[in-house]
Enzyme design. Structure first.
Site, PDB file in Angstrom:
ATOM      1  N   LYS A  73      -0.416  24.113 -31.512  1.00 53.98           N
ATOM      2  CA  LYS A  73      -0.542  24.503 -30.138  1.00 53.98           C
ATOM      3  C   LYS A  73      -1.473  25.514 -29.663  1.00 53.98           C
ATOM      4  CE  LYS A  73       3.430  25.822 -26.512  1.00 53.98           C
ATOM      5  NZ  LYS A  73       4.727  26.233 -26.536  1.00 53.98           N
ATOM      6  N   SER A 148       7.130  23.244 -23.417  1.00 47.90           N
ATOM      7  CA  SER A 148       5.796  23.472 -23.082  1.00 47.90           C
ATOM      8  C   SER A 148       4.745  23.063 -24.415  1.00 47.90           C
ATOM      9  CB  SER A 148       5.438  25.008 -22.943  1.00 47.90           C
ATOM     10  OG  SER A 148       5.717  25.589 -24.129  1.00 47.90           O
ATOM     11  N   SER A 172      11.195  25.001 -25.908  1.00 44.03           N
ATOM     12  CA  SER A 172       9.666  24.557 -25.745  1.00 44.03           C
ATOM     13  C   SER A 172       9.401  23.681 -26.952  1.00 44.03           C
ATOM     14  CB  SER A 172       8.669  25.427 -25.405  1.00 44.03           C
ATOM     15  OG  SER A 172       8.489  25.637 -24.091  1.00 44.03           O
TER      16      SER A 172
END
Ligand code: GLN
Length: 454
Positions: A73, A148, A172
């Protein structure tokens, strides 16, 4: 069929026995990334990946993940690429040091191939808050991948790499895992170092893997877990996470009653009940348990987390990192214009909410109250874990929703997190495992929550 859908242990065996070249595997990954543009899961490819694969093939780079491609990420600091947190304010930012988790994986021979899209600063549940455009769900391009860590989850579901890293402040990792049909593991708070990961809310942030199997998640966790002198919140690790027990007999499991009530989709409920039946027939003892404060967890989360965000985002001032508004003439203008132009709506919303709940006059009514509720939650979970080994329920009340369907209504977006945030406030570990599909063919995730565990 791409090798990237095979279990990691099989791939490392093939590589070490010379049946598969690391270069070949990394090339497959880079090719798949290139072909996946319409999903917008990946922001930037690492230029060093192929060289590292050559080192593996030459026997110069070894370890438990030698030659295995992974994606992080884009809120993990990495040397070879930018680190943007998907926010315009960090668009030009190159990290001066690398996160401990990436260092540990690289020390075992893993190869970072790319950085994944996310909601800017990890604020969100759909990846639509990214300043670089939303990621699309691999199962239905008109739907969100969850957030996310939506880019990371979509990347694993699309077979762009063997695993991906995400962060979980309020769900997330687990929510996008559930929406994309992959495994998402949120370790106990403090088990994996957050050094070199861009802070969202420091009292709930954790990092963890998104994988195709539970075995892969255990292996990646085993490599990342443990005390880090560079992160004072880290805890001592347990012995070994990669020995998974197959026997459920005698295991005591509590179904969280509050997660099975109002608001849960019919298909999700039916699927959850069918998994519970399977747990029972595998010898587990399963019954319903009520955790009344869980119903307050979402409200409590959306006070405490913005409070911490308002403090953590204060460092982006146009001087220390990334973007700085070029037309600013004074220091005050540098702060104001940089933040106005660099932050998106969601970051601004959270800075305002956070500043409000921390301000004198409102602190007692909001922030302090929320922390008191958090203590109740911790006590309720502690009590439940005196009786049960695991608590279970769905990961999310629904499957993946349509792009754009919640992005103009923050409250309905926040409600997506109703089944994940309590675990973060308490600090427990949890995992989302793909458990079936709804009538539209979209993945459903089943959530297992464990006690705080090193
Ligand atoms: N969706 C939650 C939020 O917006 C969780 C985010 C996260 O875990 N990073 O705060």
């Amino acid at each position: 069929m791409s090798d990237l859908t095979r279990p990691i242990s099989e791939l490392t065996a093939s590589i070490s026995e010379g049946r598969l070249k690391a270069v070949e595997l990394v090339q497959q990954s880079l090719g798949a990334i290139k072909a996946s543009g319409e999903f917008n899961a990946v922001l930037e490819v690492s230029p060093a990946a192929l060289d590292r694969a050559k080192q593996v093939d030459a026997g110069k780079l070894t370890g438990r993940l030698a030659g295995i491609p992974f994606i992080a990420k884009d809120n993990f600091l990495t040397f070879e690429t930018h680190t943007t947190a998907s926010s315009n304010i960090l668009k030009p930012f190159h990290a001066p040091y690398q996160s401990t988790a990436i260092d540990k994986l690289e020390a075992e021979g893993a190869i970072l191939v790319a950085k994944a899209n996310l909601d800017a600063f990890a604020h969100g549940s759909s990846t639509e808050n990214s300043d670089f455009g939303p990621t699309r769900n691999p199962w239905d391009k008109d739907r969100v991948p969850g957030g996310s860590s939506g880019g990371s989850a979509a990347a694993v579901a699309l077979g762009l790499a063997s695993f991906a890293l995400g962060t979980d402040t309020g769900g997330s990792i687990r929510l996008p895992a559930s929406f994309c049909g992959v495994v998402g593991l949120k370790p106990t708070y403090g088990l994996v170092s957050r050094n070199g990961v861009i802070a969202m809310a420091s009292s709930t942030d954790v990092i963890g893997p998104l994988t195709r199997t539970v075995e892969d998640a255990a292996l990646v966790l085993d490599i990342m877990a443990g005390r880090d002198p560079l992160d004072a919140t880290t805890i001592e690790r347990g012995d070994n996470y990669s020995h998974l027990a197959g026997d459920l007999s005698g295991l005591k499991i509590g179904i969280i009653k509050e997660y099975m009530g109002e608001g849960i989709g019919e298909d999700v409920k039916a699927n959850t009940l069918s998994i519970i039946d399977r747990l029972k027939s595998s010898g587990a003892h399963v019954e319903e348990v009520s955790l009344p404060s869980v119903e307050l967890a979402l409200a409590c989360y959306y006070i405490i987390v913005p409070a911490e965000i308002s403090s953590n985002l204060a460092r982006y001032d146009g001087i220390k990192y990334g973007f700085s508004a070029p037309e600013a003439k004074t220091l005050a203008e540098t702060y104001a214009l940089t933040r106005d132009q660099g932050f998106g709506d969601e970051a601004k919303r959270r800075i305002m909410i956070g500043t409000y709940v921390l301000s004198s006059g409102y602190y007692d009514a909001y922030y302090k109250k929320a922390q008191q509720v958090r203590t109740l939650l911790i006590q309720e979970f502690e009590k439940a874990f005196q009786k049960y080994d695991l608590l279970v329920g769905p990961t999310s009340p629904t499957t993946a929703f349509k792009l754009g369907s919640k992005s103009h209504d923050p409250i309905s977006m926040y409600l997506t997190d109703v089944m994940t945030v309590a675990t973060n406030l308490v600090g427990n570990c949890a995992i989302s495992i793909p458990s079936g599909k709804d009538s539209a063919g979209l993945p459903i995730g089943f959530q297992l929550i464990g006690p705080q565990k090193g």
